[in-house]
Design an enzyme around this catalytic site. Sequence first.
Site, mmCIF file in Angstrom:
data_model
loop_
_atom_site.group_PDB
_atom_site.id
_atom_site.type_symbol
_atom_site.label_atom_id
_atom_site.label_comp_id
_atom_site.label_asym_id
_atom_site.label_seq_id
_atom_site.Cartn_x
_atom_site.Cartn_y
_atom_site.Cartn_z
ATOM 1 N N CYS A 1 0.877 -1.175 0.000
ATOM 2 C CA CYS A 1 0.000 0.000 0.000
ATOM 3 C C CYS A 1 0.914 1.223 0.000
ATOM 4 O O CYS A 1 1.747 1.371 0.905
ATOM 5 C CB CYS A 1 -0.860 -0.034 1.270
ATOM 6 S SG CYS A 1 -1.874 1.430 1.523
ATOM 7 N N CYS B 1 -1.182 3.769 -6.657
ATOM 8 C CA CYS B 1 -1.970 3.163 -5.577
ATOM 9 C C CYS B 1 -2.191 1.726 -6.009
ATOM 10 O O CYS B 1 -2.488 1.469 -7.192
ATOM 11 C CB CYS B 1 -3.307 3.884 -5.435
ATOM 12 S SG CYS B 1 -4.521 3.010 -4.411
HETATM 13 N N1 DGL Z 1 -4.022 0.724 -1.882
HETATM 14 C C1 DGL Z 1 -3.632 1.896 -1.204
HETATM 15 C C2 DGL Z 1 -2.393 2.541 -1.820
HETATM 16 O O1 DGL Z 1 -1.639 1.899 -2.520
HETATM 17 C C3 DGL Z 1 -4.559 2.953 -0.765
HETATM 18 C C4 DGL Z 1 -6.006 2.930 -0.852
HETATM 19 C C5 DGL Z 1 -6.628 3.673 0.307
HETATM 20 O O2 DGL Z 1 -6.818 3.030 1.329
HETATM 21 O O3 DGL Z 1 -6.917 4.882 0.156
HETATM 22 O O4 DGL Z 1 -2.135 3.700 -1.593
#
Ligand code: DGL
Length: 258
Positions: A76, A187
Site C-alpha cells: 500500500c 496506488c
Molecule cells: N491501496 C492503497 C495505496 O496503494 C490505498 C487505498 C486507500 O486506502 O486509500 O495507496
Amino acid sequence: MAKKTDPIAVFDSGMGGISVLREMVRLMPEEDFIYFGDSKNAPYGTKTLEEVRSLTLSNIKYLLEVHHAKAIAVACNTATSAAVRILRELYPEVPLVGVEPAIKPAVSCMDHPRVLVMATPYTLNGDKFKNLKEVYQEQAVIEPLPCPGLMEFVERGVLYGEDLEYFLHEKMDPFLKDGIDAIVLGCTHYPFVRDTIQRIAGDEVLLFDGSLGTARELRRRIHAAGLENDAEHKGNVTFLNSTGDPGRIRLSLTLFNM
Ligand code: DGL
C-alpha cells in the site's frame, strides 16, 4: 525466531495489495502467503498521518505476532509513506518491503516525458512523493493527480462500466487535453482498473506500476535473510479481511485470479 516455512504477510488497506501479491506468488510459488486487507478501515488515503500510521503499525504487529510472518510486504503506497521507516526501526530483523509510485521507470520511458501520477491524496502530500518529484524534476514534467474515491470502485468489485468511466474522465481529461506520455498507477488498487484507465488515456500512453519491482525486492531480502522456503514446497495463499465478511474473501479470490 522466524523459520523458512513461516508465511510471508502482504498487507494493504483493502483489496489493492492483491495486485502486488499476484506478482509475488508468480515469483515465489514455493512460499506460503497471508494476505490481510483492512477494508473495515479503508480508505487510508484520505486519513491523517497519525491514523494511517497507527492502523498500519497495529496490523503489522498482528501479522508478526499472531500469524508468525517471516517477512512483511506493505503493499500500500499510503501505508508505506506513513509507516515503513518506523516499521524498519521496530523490526530490524524482519525482511520488509514497501511500495512507492513507479516514477523512475516512467520518467525514463522517453526524453522529458509528461508523467501523470495517480495516487491517493495522502501519498501525493507525503514526503516520499515530494522527494521523488524533486529528484526527477529535471528529467520530466510530473503532474500529481489525487484520486480520492477511485479505490472504492475496486473495493466494490466495480472494474468496468459507465460510473467508473465518468469518474476517470472527470479526473483525467484536464491533463489528457494537454498531452500525457506516461501514467504511474501510484496506488495498489489502480492496476485493477488499468484497462479502463488505458482506454481513456489512449493506447500510446504508457502505464507503470511498481508491483513487479516490489516482488523482486522482497525475494532479494528473503534470500539475504536465508529464509527462502524449500523449492519443492507448493505454496498456499490465505486471505484475511478485517471486516470478517465472506464476500470480501470471495472478491479477494476473484481479483487474485484475474
Ligand atoms: N491501496 C492503497 C495505496 O496503494 C490505498 C487505498 C486507500 O486506502 O486509500 O495507496
